[in-house]
Design a protein around this motif. Structure first.
Motif, short mmCIF file in Angstrom:
data_model
loop_
_atom_site.label_atom_id
_atom_site.label_comp_id
_atom_site.label_asym_id
_atom_site.label_seq_id
_atom_site.Cartn_x
_atom_site.Cartn_y
_atom_site.Cartn_z
N TRP A 72 0.92 -1.15 0.02
CA TRP A 72 -0.19 0.01 -0.07
C TRP A 72 0.84 1.15 0.18
N VAL A 73 1.83 1.37 1.03
CA VAL A 73 2.63 2.60 1.15
C VAL A 73 4.02 2.18 1.24
N PHE B 420 -2.96 11.86 9.45
CA PHE B 420 -2.65 10.80 10.15
C PHE B 420 -1.26 10.21 9.66
N PHE B 421 -1.19 10.28 8.28
CA PHE B 421 0.03 9.59 7.62
C PHE B 421 1.15 10.46 7.75
N PHE B 425 4.51 9.09 9.54
CA PHE B 425 5.93 8.92 9.22
C PHE B 425 6.69 9.68 10.03
N GLY B 492 -4.76 10.76 2.54
CA GLY B 492 -4.97 9.73 3.56
C GLY B 492 -5.11 8.49 3.16
N LEU B 493 -5.83 8.16 1.80
CA LEU B 493 -5.90 7.03 1.37
C LEU B 493 -4.66 6.58 0.49
N PRO B 495 -0.93 7.93 0.29
CA PRO B 495 0.18 8.95 0.76
C PRO B 495 1.43 8.44 0.02
N GLY B 496 1.46 7.30 -0.57
CA GLY B 496 2.71 6.80 -1.30
C GLY B 496 3.33 7.76 -2.27
N MET B 499 5.06 11.01 -1.17
CA MET B 499 6.34 10.60 -0.46
C MET B 499 7.31 10.21 -1.63
N THR B 500 6.93 9.43 -2.57
CA THR B 500 7.82 8.66 -3.34
C THR B 500 8.29 9.93 -4.33
#
Lengths: 543, 516
Positions: A72-73, B420-421, B425, B492-493, B495-496, B499-500
Motif C-alpha cells: 500500500w505505502v 494521520f499519515f 511518518f 489519507g488514502l 500517501p505513497g 512521498m515517493t
C-alpha cells in the motif's frame, strides 16, 4: 480448491458495508424505511459471505489460501545510499487474512451487526447519518479482525473509535455527550499506547530483507507475518542477509524492551477489554448509548480488546506473557468477582448487564492465563458466546425500554404476563449468561476454568465462587423483571413485533447450537491453537 | 577580511531563473497602479483575481523550472545565483510549490469572504499585499546566505504586519497588529543578532563558507557560536510560534482577517521552518568535525522546542472558546510536529527527514486552510467566531460540516486523512532514530488534542443552534473547502505517491549540503 480462494473474498467482506453506505447516501433524506431496509440487506452480505467462508474453512490449510496482499505505502528512508548500504524502506501492506482465531470473531461481527441493524428500528432521528456511521463501524470491525498489517489494524481500530463516538454522542440517551467523550478519551489513550508499541515493533521486529536481482532492499515492514517470524526467532533475518549489512544490527530487542512493549499492549487492549481499573468508560457507554449500538459495543468491540491482546500481546511475546500469567489470572479473577458483586448491587438493568460483561471478560482473561490449549479454546469460546449473549440481552433491553420507558429494576415487574415471548427469551438469555449446560455460556466458562485448573487450582476455586454469584445476580434481575406484580401502566403492552423477534430467535439459535454442539466452533479454533499458539506452549517447556 | 563592497551583476540568465519571483513582483506593481487608477465604483475583487492569476503564473514557472532541472539526472545540480546568495534547487522549488499553492487557496478564500469583512477599508491591499509576503517566503526557502535569508524574512514580516491590521475599525485587529509588530520586531532582532555572531566568528555570511569555517571557529569561539545559533533559533521560534515563543499567536490570529490568519499559520510558519531546515543542514552541523557536542545540543534543543510546542500548544488549547484562537494553538502544536523531522538525526538507515517534513507541511496546509475556510463561513453566518457558533452546523450546512469533520480528523491525526499519515511518518522517523521519548510525546499530545477538536464536532453534530436557516457559501469558499477536503482525504488514502515523488526529486547532498 474452492471457488472462494479464486476471488478476493476477504476484500468483498470488508468493503461490502461501504457499498451499502454509498447507496444510503444517495437515498432521499426522509425515507427512513428505505434506509433501514438497505442497511439490513447490506449487513446480510458480509454475514452470508463469512458463513460461506466458515463452512469452507477447515478444508483449507488454515485459511492461508484466502490471504490477500498488496503493497500500500512504501516510503524510502535513505536515498543517499552512503557506504554502499542499499535502500531502506518503510512498507505498509493492504494485507488481509483469516485463521482459526479471527474467523469465528469475523462471523460474530457479521452476525451481531446484522442483528443490530434489525434492532435499529428504534432509532428515531437522522437515519441517513445513523446508518452511514453504522456501516462504517461495521467495516472498521471487520477490518480489525481481517487486517494482517499492524498499521492497517490500527486504522480500522481508529475507524471504529470515530464511528462509535458519533453513534453514542448523537443517538444516545440523556448523558450521551459525556459518555461519548469519555469513550473517546479512554480509548484514545489506549490506541495511543498501542500506536507507540506498534511503531517500535515495526522499527525493530518488522525488519525484512528483499532481494530483487542485484538490488537489495532492507525493509521495515508493518506486516504481521514478518514481525511474528522475527519475534519467534530473533536470528531469522540474519539468514536472509547477503553479508552487506556490516555492523548494523537493525533488530535489537532487549528483554526490558520486550517487557515494556508487552505491558504497553496489555494496557492498550486492557482498556478496551476492559480490565478492572480501566472499566469506567464502558459503564457509561452501556447505559447511555442506544440499544442497537450497545449490542455492537458489548458484543464485538470488547472482543476486539481480547483479540488484540491475544494476537499482538500473547502471540508476539509468548515469553513475556508467560511470566505475566499469574498477574493475568489475578486480574481476571478481580474482573470476575468485582463485576459479579457490583452487578448484584445495581438497581438499573443495563448496569447489571454492564457489570456482567466485566465479569465475563474476567473469564476470558482466566482462560488466557491458563496457558494451555484448553484454556485458550475456552477463552475464545467465551468471547464468541458472550458476544452472542450480551447482544441478545441488549436487544431485549431495547425492546423493553421501547415499551416501558424505563430499565430501572424497581419500576419493572410482571412482564411475563403481558409479554410472554419477550420474557421467555430474556429468561433463556439469562440462563445462557449464568452458564446453564446446553447453552453456549457453559462451554466457555467450563473450558476456561478446566484449562486453568491445570496450573492454578486455588484460583479456580475462587473463580467458581464468581460463577455462583453470576447465577444470583442474573436470576435476581430476570425474575424481578418478568415475575411479580405487573404495574398497571404496563398492562396494555404488546409483545415483541416480528422485526424484533427475528434477531432474538436467530441469536438464541446460535447460542443453543454452540451449547449443544460446541465442536462446530472448537474445531476451527483448534486449527489455530495448534499452529499459532505453539510458541506459547513452547515456553512452558523452557520455564 | 573586509575588502569593500562589491556588487555581483544580475545577468539575463539569472533573471530567467528568478522568473517566479519577478512575476509576482510585476503583478504586485500592476495591482498597486491599478488600484490607484481604477475608479472607486469598480469592485476591488478584480485585483483579487489578478493576484490569483499572478500566483498561478508563478506556480507554473516554478514547476516548469523544476521539470527542466530534473530532466537530466536523478537529482539535478543546484543552480546558485548572485555568488551563491540565491539558490534554485529542489528544496526551494518543492517548498515554493507548497507556498504558492497555499497562497492561491488563501487568495481564493479572501475573494470568497471579502464581502463580509466589512471592517476592511482598503480592499485591494488585502489581496496584493499577499504577493510581496509570498515573495519573502520564497526568498527564505531559496536563500543561500544569511543576508538574503534576512531580507526574505523582513519582506514577509513587514507586509504581514500591515495585513494583520487591515480591519481598521476593529479594535482587536489593531491590537493584533501592534502585538505582531512588537514580537515580530523582537524576533527579527534576535535572528539578526545571532547572524552577526555567526558572521563574526566565521567571517562569512555564505552558508557554504560558514560550513567550512565553523570547525575552526568552534575551537576558537565556542561560546559565541552557541550564542549565535541559539539566538537565531529563538528568533525563528517566534516566527513559527513554537512554545514557549507562542504567546502572540492566539491574539494575532484572532484579530487578523481570517484568510490572513491562515496565511500566518501556513505560509509564514512554513517559511521560517524552511529557513531553519536550510540553515542547519547546509552548515553541515551534523558532522561538524570541530565539536560533535554542539550539533547534538542544537538538535536536542530543537526536539525540546518541538516537545514543548506540542504539549503546551495542546494543553492551552483545551480551554479555548474561540475558533480562531483554537486554530492558532493547534498551529503551535503543529509547529512542534514539523520541528521533529528537522531535529532528529540523520543516520545511514534514515535520511528521509525532508520528505517527512514536506508531507506533513502539505497535509497541514490543506487541513488548516480548510478549517479556516469553514471558520469564515460560520463567522459570517452567526456574526462571531466563538465555538458556540458552530452549534447546529449539521442542520444548517451538512456538507460543510462533513468537510470540517475531515479537517478535524486530520488535525487530530486520526485515519483516514493526510494528517494521520503525516504524523505517522514523523513518528516512524523518530522511532527509527530511537527517540522514543519524543514518540511518546507526539502520541500523547495528539490524544490530548482529541478533546478540543472533538469539542467542535460536538457543537456541530450534537447541539442545535438558535438559528436553523440554511447557510449559503460563496462559490470561491466552497472550492477552497472542497479542494482542501479532497486533498486531505486523498493523502489519507494514497500517501505513497507524494512521498515517493519528493524522494525522487530531492537529495540532501545535491540540494542542501553545498558542495564547494
Amino acid at each position: 480448491m474452492s471457488i472462494l480462494s479464486d476471488i478476493p473474498i476477504l476484500s468483498f467482506i470488508l468493503l461490502s458495508p461501504l457499498l451499502g453506505l454509498l447507496v444510503i447516501l444517495l437515498l432521499p433524506k426522509q425515507r427512513s424505511g428505505w434506509m433501514k431496509t438497505a442497511a439490513v440487506i447490506t449487513t446480510l452480505v458480509p454475514l452470508i459471505l463469512s458463513l460461506w467462508l466458515y463452512t469452507d474453512f477447515d478444508k483449507q490449510q488454515g485459511g492461508a489460501s484466502f490471504e490477500e496482499q498488496h503493497t500500500w505505502v512504501e516510503v524510502p528512508l535513505n536515498k543517499e545510499s552512503q557506504n554502499g548500504v542499499s535502500e531502506f524502506l518503510f512498507q505498509f501492506q493492504y494485507e488481509l487474512g483469516v485463521d482459526g482465531l479471527s474467523l469465528p470473531l469475523l462471523l460474530l461481527t457479521a452476525l451481531v451487526s446484522a442483528m443490530a441493524a434489525l434492532a435499529a428500528v428504534h432509532v428515531k432521528k437522522r437515519w441517513k447519518a445513523f446508518f452511514s456511521w453504522f456501516l462504517l463501524l461495521e467495516t472498521g470491525m471487520l477490518g480489525v479482525f481481517l487486517a494482517r498489517d499492524l498499521f492497517l489494524f490500527f486504522i480500522f481500530f481508529e475507524i471504529t473509535l470515530i464511528a462509535m463516538y458519533f453513534l453514542i454522542g448523537i443517538w444516545g440517551y440523556f448523558k450521551r455527550e459525556r459518555a461519548a467523550n469519555q469513550f473517546l478519551i479512554y480509548n484514545g489513550i489506549g490506541s495511543a499506547i498501542m500506536l507507540i508499541a506498534f511503531v517500535i515493533l515495526v522499527n525493530t521486529a518488522g525488519f525484512r530483507i528483499d532481494q530483487v536481482g542485484e538490488q537489495v532492499n532492507f525493509i521495515y515492514s508493518g506486516s504481521y507475518t514478518d514481525i511474528f517470524r522475527n519475534m519467534a526467532d530473533p536470528t531469522a533475518w540474519v539468514n536472509m542477509s547477503p553479508e552487506q549489512l556490516g555492523s548494523i544490527n537493525p533488530f535489537l530487542m532487549t528483554d526490558a524492551m520486550q517487557r515494556a512493549l508487552f505491558i504497553m499492549l496489555l494496557v492498550a487492549f486492557g482498556i478496551k477489554l476492559p480490565i478492572f481499573p480501566f472499566h469506567t468508560w464502558m459503564l457509561k457507554v452501556h447505559t447511555e448509548a442506544t440499544p442497537s449500538i450497545v449490542m455492537i459495543h458489548s458484543g464485538i468491540l470488547l472482543k476486539m480488546g481480547a483479540y488484540g491482546l491475544l494476537r499482538f500481546g500473547f502471540l508476539l511475546f509468548p515469553g513475556q506473557a508467560r511470566s505475566f500469567a499469574s498477574l493475568l489470572a489475578v486480574l481476571g479473577l478481580v474482573n470476575l468477582l468485582y463485576g459479579a458483586i457490583l452487578a448484584f448491587r445495581q438497581r438499573e438493568f443495563k448496569l447489571v448487564l454492564a457489570y456482567s460483561s466485566i465479569s465475563h471478560m474476567g473469564i476470558v482473561l482466566l482462560g488466557f492465563a491458563a496457558f494451555n490449549e484448553i484454556g485458550m479454546q475456552g477463552a475464545v469460546f467465551q468471547l464468541i458466546s458472550h458476544g452472542l449473549i450480551s447482544a441478545l440481552l441488549f436487544l431485549i433491553v431495547g425492546s423493553i425500554y421501547e415499551r416501558t420507558g424505563t430499565t430501572e429494576l424497581n419500576e419493572l415487574g410482571g412482564l411475563a404476563r403481558s409479554m410472554p415471548f419477550l420474557s421467555g427469551v430474556l429468561l433463556a438469555a439469562g440462563l445462557a449468561s449464568l452458564g446453564l449446560p446446553g447453552l453456549s455460556g457453559f462451554v466457555g466458562e467450563f473450558l476456561s476454568l478446566l484449562g486453568l485448573f491445570e496450573s492454578m487450582r486455588w484460583l479456580v476455586a475462587a473463580a467458581a465462587l464468581g460463577i455462583v454469584l453470576t447465577a444470583v445476580y442474573v436470576l435476581r434481575a430476570v425474575l424481578k423483571i418478568t415475575y411479580g406484580p405487573l404495574p398497571e401502566r404496563f398492562g396494555a403492552l404488546r409483545d415483541a413485533r416480528l422485526v424484533e423477534a427475528v434477531p432474538m430467535i436467530v441469536l438464541l439459535a446460535f447460542i443453543l447450537l454452540l451449547g449443544c454442539y460446541p465442536s462446530i466452533l472448537t474445531d476451527t479454533v483448534q486449527l489455530s491453537v495448534e499452529g499459532l499458539l505453539k510458541p506459547i506452549f513452547a515456553t512452558r517447556a523452557g520455564g | 577580511m573586509y575588502e569593500g563592497v562589491s556588487f555581483v551583476p544580475l545577468t539575463w540568465t539569472d533573471m530567467l531563473y528568478l522568473a517566479p519571483e519577478l512575476a509576482l513582483a510585476a503583478v504586485f506593481l500592476i495591482a498597486v497602479i491599478l488600484d490607484l487608477l481604477l475608479p472607486k465604483a469598480v469592485n476591488r475583487q478584480v485585483i483579487g483575481w489578478l493576484s490569483l492569476a499572478g500566483i498561478l503564473a508563478s506556480l507554473a514557472l516554478v514547476v516548469i523550472r523544476m521539470i527542466d532541472m530534473n530532466q537530466g539526472g536523478v537529482s539535478a545540480e543546484a543552480i546558485s545565483l548572485l555568488a551563491n546568495s540565491y539558490r534554485i534547487d529542489d528544496f526551494s522549488s518543492l517548498l515554493k510549490i507548497v507556498f504558492l499553492t497555499g497562497t492561491a487557496l488563501i487568495v481564493l478564500l479572501a475573494i470568497g469572504s471579502e464581502r463580509d469583512e466589512g471592517g476592511i477599508a482598503d480592499k485591494a491591499e488585502y489581496f496584493y499585499l499577499l504577493l510581496p509576503a509570498l515573495m519573502g517566503a520564497m526568498m527564505m526557502a531559496s536563500s543561500g546566505n544569511l543576508v538574503s535569508l534576512y531580507i526574505g524574512l523582513e519582506l514577509l514580516s513587514l507586509t504581514s504586519y500591515v495585513l494583520v491590521g487591515l480591519k481598521r475599525k476593529s479594535v482587536l485587529s489593531a491590537e493584533a497588529a501592534f502585538k505582531y509588530v512588537v514580537t515580530g520586531g523582537i524576533s527579527s532582532a534576535m535572528v539578526l543578532f545571532g547572524m552577526s555572531y555567526i558572521y563574526g566568528i566565521t567571517g562569512s555570511v555564505d552558508l557554504g563558507l560558514i560550513s567550512e569555517a565553523l570547525p575552526q571557529a568552534m575551537i576558537d569561539f565556542k561560546a559565541l557560536a552557541y550564542v549565535g545559533f541559539f539566538f537565531m533559533l529563538a528568533g525563528f521560534g517566534i516566527k513559527i510560534a513554537a512554545a514557549p515563543f507562542h504567546a502572540w499567536a492566539p491574539d494575532v490570529y484572532q484579530g487578523a482577517p481570517t484568510p490572513i490568519s491562515a496565511f500566518l499559520a501556513v505560509i509564514a510558519k512554513g517559511a521560517a521552518l524552511a529557513a531553519i531546515f536550510r540553515m542547519l543542514y547546509s552548515i553541515k552541523l551534523f558532522n561538524a568535525s570541530g565539536d560533535p557536542y554542539m550539533a547534538k545540543d542544537i538538535y536536542f534543543i530543537l526536539l525540546v522546542l518541538a516537545a514543548s510546542a506540542m504539549l503546551i500548544g495542546t494543553m492551552t488549547a483545551l480551554g479555548q472558546k474561540n475558533a480562531k484562537r483554537l486554530l492558532a494553538l493547534s498551529g503551535v502544536a503543529n509547529a512542534g510536529y514539523l520541528l521533529v523531522p528537522i531535529g532528529i538525526s540523520i543516520t545511514i538507515v534514515h535520511s528521509s527527514n525532508f520528505s517527512e517534513f514536506v508531507f506533513y507541511l502539505v497535509a497541514y496546509l490543506l487541513m488548516t486552510i480548510g478549517a479556516f475556510a469553514v471558520v469564515t463561513v460560520v463567522s459570517r453566518a452567526v456574526g462571531h467566531e466563538e465555538l458556540k457558533g458552530f452549534a447546529g452546523m449539521y442542520y444548517r450546512a451538512p456538507w460543510t460540516a462533513a468537510a470540517m469533520v475531515i479537517f478535524i480528523l486530520s488535525l487530530a491525526g486520526l485515519p483516514v486523512s493526510g494528517g494521520f499519515f503525516g504524523k505517522l511518518f514523523i513518528l516512524l522517523g523518530a522511532a527509527n532514530a530511537k527517540a522514543y521519548w519524543l514518540v511518546a510525546i507526539i502520541v500523547v499530545s495528539s490524544v490530548i488534542s482529541y478533546y478540543f477538536y472533538f469539542g467542535l464536532v460536538r457543537q456541530m453534530f450534537m447541539r442545535s443552534g438558535n438559528d436553523d436557516s440554511e447557510i449559503r457559501l460563496s462559490a470561491a469558499t466552497g472550492i477552497v473547502i472542497w479542494v482542501c477536503a479532497a486533498g486531505t482525504l486523498g493523502l489519507g488514502l494514497f500517501p505513497g505517491p507524494l512521498m515517493t515523488w519528493i524522494d525522487a526529486v530531492f537529495s540532501i547532498t545535491g540540494d542542501l549540503i553545498m558542495g564547494r
